[in-house]
Design a protein around this motif. Structure first.
Motif, short mmCIF file in Angstrom:
data_model
loop_
_atom_site.label_atom_id
_atom_site.label_comp_id
_atom_site.label_asym_id
_atom_site.label_seq_id
_atom_site.Cartn_x
_atom_site.Cartn_y
_atom_site.Cartn_z
N GLY A 43 -30.42 -13.57 42.20
CA GLY A 43 -29.89 -12.34 42.76
C GLY A 43 -28.74 -12.55 43.71
O GLY A 43 -28.57 -11.79 44.67
N VAL A 44 -27.92 -13.59 43.48
CA VAL A 44 -26.80 -13.87 44.39
C VAL A 44 -25.45 -13.63 43.73
O VAL A 44 -24.43 -14.10 44.21
CB VAL A 44 -26.87 -15.33 44.92
CG1 VAL A 44 -28.04 -15.50 45.86
CG2 VAL A 44 -26.98 -16.33 43.77
N TYR A 45 -25.43 -12.90 42.64
CA TYR A 45 -24.15 -12.53 42.03
C TYR A 45 -23.31 -11.74 43.05
O TYR A 45 -23.82 -10.91 43.78
CB TYR A 45 -24.37 -11.67 40.79
CG TYR A 45 -23.09 -11.21 40.14
CD1 TYR A 45 -22.47 -11.97 39.16
CD2 TYR A 45 -22.48 -10.02 40.52
CE1 TYR A 45 -21.29 -11.56 38.58
CE2 TYR A 45 -21.30 -9.60 39.95
CZ TYR A 45 -20.70 -10.37 38.97
OH TYR A 45 -19.52 -9.96 38.41
N GLY A 46 -22.05 -12.03 43.09
CA GLY A 46 -21.16 -11.29 43.99
C GLY A 46 -20.43 -12.20 44.95
O GLY A 46 -19.62 -13.01 44.54
N HIS A 47 -20.77 -12.10 46.23
CA HIS A 47 -20.07 -12.84 47.28
C HIS A 47 -21.06 -13.64 48.12
O HIS A 47 -21.19 -13.40 49.33
CB HIS A 47 -19.28 -11.87 48.16
CG HIS A 47 -18.39 -10.93 47.38
ND1 HIS A 47 -18.83 -9.74 46.89
CD2 HIS A 47 -17.09 -11.05 47.02
CE1 HIS A 47 -17.84 -9.13 46.26
NE2 HIS A 47 -16.78 -9.91 46.32
N PRO A 48 -21.79 -14.58 47.52
CA PRO A 48 -22.80 -15.34 48.27
C PRO A 48 -22.16 -16.15 49.40
O PRO A 48 -21.07 -16.68 49.26
CB PRO A 48 -23.43 -16.26 47.22
CG PRO A 48 -22.40 -16.36 46.13
CD PRO A 48 -21.70 -15.04 46.12
N PHE A 50 -9.54 -7.67 40.88
CA PHE A 50 -9.83 -6.27 41.18
C PHE A 50 -10.61 -6.15 42.48
O PHE A 50 -11.42 -5.25 42.65
CB PHE A 50 -10.61 -5.65 40.02
CG PHE A 50 -9.84 -5.59 38.75
CD1 PHE A 50 -8.91 -4.58 38.52
CD2 PHE A 50 -10.01 -6.56 37.78
CE1 PHE A 50 -8.18 -4.53 37.35
CE2 PHE A 50 -9.30 -6.51 36.60
CZ PHE A 50 -8.37 -5.50 36.37
N GLU A 51 -10.36 -7.07 43.40
CA GLU A 51 -11.08 -7.13 44.66
C GLU A 51 -10.17 -6.68 45.81
O GLU A 51 -8.96 -6.92 45.79
CB GLU A 51 -11.55 -8.56 44.95
CG GLU A 51 -12.69 -9.03 44.04
CD GLU A 51 -14.03 -8.65 44.60
OE1 GLU A 51 -14.47 -7.52 44.33
OE2 GLU A 51 -14.62 -9.45 45.30
N VAL A 52 -10.78 -6.05 46.81
CA VAL A 52 -10.04 -5.70 48.01
C VAL A 52 -10.53 -6.52 49.21
O VAL A 52 -10.09 -6.30 50.33
CB VAL A 52 -10.17 -4.19 48.35
CG1 VAL A 52 -9.56 -3.35 47.24
CG2 VAL A 52 -11.63 -3.80 48.58
N PHE A 53 -11.45 -7.47 48.96
CA PHE A 53 -11.99 -8.30 50.02
C PHE A 53 -11.37 -9.69 49.96
O PHE A 53 -10.94 -10.15 48.90
CB PHE A 53 -13.51 -8.44 49.88
CG PHE A 53 -14.21 -7.15 49.56
CD1 PHE A 53 -14.19 -6.09 50.45
CD2 PHE A 53 -14.89 -7.00 48.36
CE1 PHE A 53 -14.83 -4.90 50.16
CE2 PHE A 53 -15.53 -5.82 48.06
CZ PHE A 53 -15.50 -4.76 48.95
N PRO A 54 -11.33 -10.42 51.07
CA PRO A 54 -10.81 -11.80 51.07
C PRO A 54 -11.81 -12.82 50.56
O PRO A 54 -11.50 -13.99 50.44
CB PRO A 54 -10.47 -12.05 52.55
CG PRO A 54 -11.43 -11.19 53.29
CD PRO A 54 -11.61 -9.95 52.45
N THR A 55 -13.04 -12.37 50.27
CA THR A 55 -14.08 -13.27 49.77
C THR A 55 -13.84 -13.57 48.29
O THR A 55 -12.97 -12.99 47.65
CB THR A 55 -15.46 -12.63 49.97
OG1 THR A 55 -15.39 -11.25 49.57
CG2 THR A 55 -15.89 -12.71 51.41
N ASN A 110 -25.37 -12.25 51.35
CA ASN A 110 -24.45 -11.69 50.38
C ASN A 110 -24.03 -10.30 50.86
O ASN A 110 -24.77 -9.65 51.59
CB ASN A 110 -25.12 -11.59 49.00
CG ASN A 110 -24.14 -11.71 47.86
OD1 ASN A 110 -22.97 -11.36 47.98
ND2 ASN A 110 -24.62 -12.20 46.72
N LEU A 111 -22.86 -9.89 50.42
CA LEU A 111 -22.33 -8.61 50.88
C LEU A 111 -21.39 -8.05 49.83
O LEU A 111 -20.59 -8.78 49.24
CB LEU A 111 -21.58 -8.81 52.21
CG LEU A 111 -21.17 -7.57 52.99
CD1 LEU A 111 -22.40 -6.83 53.50
CD2 LEU A 111 -20.28 -7.95 54.16
N GLY A 112 -21.50 -6.76 49.60
CA GLY A 112 -20.61 -6.09 48.67
C GLY A 112 -20.74 -4.59 48.81
O GLY A 112 -21.50 -4.10 49.66
N PRO A 113 -20.04 -3.82 48.01
CA PRO A 113 -20.10 -2.36 48.12
C PRO A 113 -21.54 -1.86 47.93
O PRO A 113 -22.17 -2.10 46.91
CB PRO A 113 -19.20 -1.89 46.97
CG PRO A 113 -18.26 -3.03 46.73
CD PRO A 113 -19.06 -4.26 46.99
#
Length: 460
Positions: free
Chosen positions: A187-192, A167-172, A289-292
Motif C-alpha cells: 500500500g505504498v504506491y505514490g510518494h513513499p 503530470f505532477e504538481v509536487f516536488p516528490t 506517504n502523502l498524496g491528494p
C-alpha cells in the motif's frame, strides 16, 4: 562491545565477497547453510550492499566499492527490450550475479526487475548508486572516478529521468509499490517517504559530483532547485506532531483556490484511531506517504532515519524523531533494532493492502517486522542528533541476541522477539549493519563521511 560478536560478523561479511575476474565486486545477499532458501540470495543487491560498502570504506578498503560502482554501471548494457517495451535506460540493475556459461567461462547477469518478485523496476537502486558514489569519493579522495565520462553520462541520465516533467504538481517522486526496500505490495504506491529521502540524497549528491559544463549546467541548476523544494515540502507536509494532528483533525475540506489551508484535501475522518493516543506530546515523525486526499500515518523507519542522516529534517524535527524512539521504544525497537513499519496492518486491511501476502502477515517481514540492518541507520541518526545514549542502547539490544542467532534477515512479533519464520540466517547486510553501528559509535567522525550528504545549513 562484544569482540567475539564483531569477529563473527566480520567472518560472515568476508565470506560473502563476490569476485569477477579475480577482483572483488560486491557481496552476496546471504550465505546459505546447506541449500539457499531463495535463489536470489546468491545475487549482489545494490541496496543490500550499501552497509557492506560503508564498512569496507571505514576499514580503508575502497577497491571493492570502486569495482562495485563500475560493475553496476557497466551492466546497464544488458538491459533488453521486451515485447516493444523498454525500461528507461538510466535505470540501474537491482542486482547481479556471477556464474559460469556453457564453456565454463565467468559470466555476469543483471536483474532490472524482470526477474524480481512482482516484476517491479528498482527505483531505489540508481539513487543508492549515486549516493554511494558520493560517499566513496569523499572517503577515498578518488574524485577521478566521478569525473570519468561514462560516470558523468550516467549521472546526467539519472537526473534527466527523475527530473522529467510529468503530470505532477509536487516536488516528490511518484513510484509504484515494491520499488524500494519494501519490495512487495504494502500500500505504498505514490510518494513513499523512503523514496523521497533517497531522491533528496541522490539530488544533492549528483549536484556535488557533476562537472558544471555547458552540457550539465541546466540539469545541475534544476536538481539543486528541486532538492530545496523537496526538502521544504517534506518538512511542511510530511511532518506530523500533536500540533499538526490537531490541525488535521479540524481541517475544512473541499477548499478551492490559493488561500486553502488543506491543500491536499485530507479528510479528518482518515485519521486512524491508533495515532491519537500513541503520538507523544513532545515527539513527531514524517508520515509514510502523502498524496491528494491521502495521508499514510504509518511510521516507516528507514525513510525517517535517512531524512535525519541526509539533512532533510530540521534540527527540531530530527530531535522529535529521536524522542519518538525514546518514548515508544517498545513499539519501534523492542527486542531487536528496529521495526521497519509501525503499526502492522491486520485483518481485512491486510488482505486488501497486501493481496493476502503470506510473507507479510501482521508483525512479520515488511508488515511490522524488525530488521537488524536498520541498526546502522538508527545509530547514525542518533549520533547525528546527539543521542548517543539511544545509539548505545540499540547496540546493547542487538549485542544480546543478534550474533547468537546467526544474523537473521528479520524478526517477527510485536516486540521483535522471534526469529522470522521465513527469515534467512547468515544475512550479510544484518552483519554489516551491526558492524557499522559499532564503528559509528566508536568514531563519530565517520558521520562526516557517511551522513553528511547535504552540507547546507539546516533551517528550523
Amino acid at each position: 562491545m562484544n569482540e567475539d560478536a564483531i569477529a563473527s560478523a566480520y567472518e560472515l561479511l568476508r565470506g560473502s565477497v563476490m569476485t569477477y575476474g579475480g577482483e572483488p565486486v560486491g557481496t552476496v545477499a546471504a550465505i546459505a547453510e546447506g541449500s539457499a532458501e531463495a535463489e536470489n540470495y546468491h545475487d549482489c543487491f545494490v541496496r543490500d550492499f550499501i552497509p557492506s560498502a560503508l564498512v569496507f570504506l571505514a576499514d580503508g578498503e575502497g577497491d571493492i566499492v570502486r569495482n562495485f560502482l563500475r560493475t553496476v554501471l557497466r551492466l546497464r548494457s544488458q538491459h533488453q527490450r521486451i515485447h516493444g517495451h523498454e525500461i528507461e535506460p538510466a535505470v540501474l540493475p537491482a542486482s547481479f550475479r556471477v556464474g559460469l556459461d556453457e564453456q565454463g567461462q565467468e559470466r555476469m547477469r543483471a536483474d532490472f526487475g524482470d526477474h524480481a518478485i512482482g516484476r517491479v523496476a528498482p527505483v531505489d537502486a540508481m539513487m543508492w548508486w549515486v549516493i554511494l558514489l558520493n560517499i566513496y569519493c569523499r572517503a577515498t579522495g578518488d574524485k577521478a572516478l566521478a569525473l570519468e565520462p561514462e560516470v558523468q553520462r550516467a549521472l546526467r541520465g539519472i537526473l534527466e529521468l527523475t527530473l522529467r516533467e510529468g503530470f505532477e504538481v509536487f516536488p516528490t517522486l511518484l513510484v509504484p509499490d515494491g520499488s524500494f526496500m519494501i519490495d512487495r505490495r504494502m500500500g505504498v504506491y505514490g510518494h513513499p517517504l523512503e523514496i523521497q529521502s533517497l531522491f533528496y540524497g541522490m539530488l544533492v549528491s549528483a549536484v556535488e559530483l557533476l562537472r558544471d559544463t555547458p552540457e550539465s549546467h541546466d540539469i545541475i541548476a534544476l536538481a539543486d532547485k528541486r532538492a530545496n523544494m523537496l526538502r521544504n515540502y517534506i518538512q511542511l507536509f510530511y511532518w506530523l506532531d500533536l500540533e499538526r494532528l490537531n490541525e488535521i483533525h479540524r481541517y475544512r475540506t473541499e477548499e478551492f483556490g490559493t488561500g486553502s489551508v488543506n491543500m491536499l484535501n485530507i479528510y479528518p475522518e482518515s485519521i486512524p484511531e491508533w495515532i491519537v493516543d500513541w503520538l507523544p506530546a513532545r515527539a513527531g515523525f514524517l508520515v509514510g506517504n502523502l498524496g491528494p486526499g491521502r495521508m499514510d500515518f504509518r511510521f516507516f523507519a528507514l525513510g525517517n532515519l535517512l531524512a535525519v542522516i541526509f539533512g532533510i529534517t530540521s534540527q527540531r524535527e530530527a530531535q522529535g524523531i529521536m524522542r519518538l524512539y525514546q518514548d515508544r521504544w517498545e513499539d519501534l525497537v523492542g527486542n531487536m533494532p528496529a521495526k521497519l513499519v509501525y503499526p502492522a496492518v491486520v485483518g481485512k486491511e491486510w488482505m486488501f493492502m497486501t493481496g493476502s501476502d503470506p510473507k507479510n502477515v501482521p508483525w512479520s517481514y515488511h508488515n511490522g517486522g524488525n530488521w537488524p540492518v536498520l541498526i546502522w541507520a538508527f545509530v547514525a541518526a542518533a549520533m547525528k542528533t546527539g543521542r548517543g545514549d539511544l545509539a548505545q542502547l540499540a547496540l546493547d539490544v542487538a549485542d544480546h541476541g543478534l550474533p547468537q542467532a546467526n544474523f537473521p534477515e528479520y524478526y517477527d512479533g510485536r516486540a521483535g522477539n522471534l526469529i522470522g519464520r521465513r527469515a534467512h540466517l547468515r544475512q550479510v547486510w544484518s552483519a554489516a549493519g551491526y558492524i557499522l553501528g559499532h564503528k559509528i559509535v566508536e568514531d563519530d567522525k565517520l558521520l562526516d563521511m557517511f551522513c553528511a550528504v547535504d552540507q547546507r545549513e539546516l533551517a528550523d
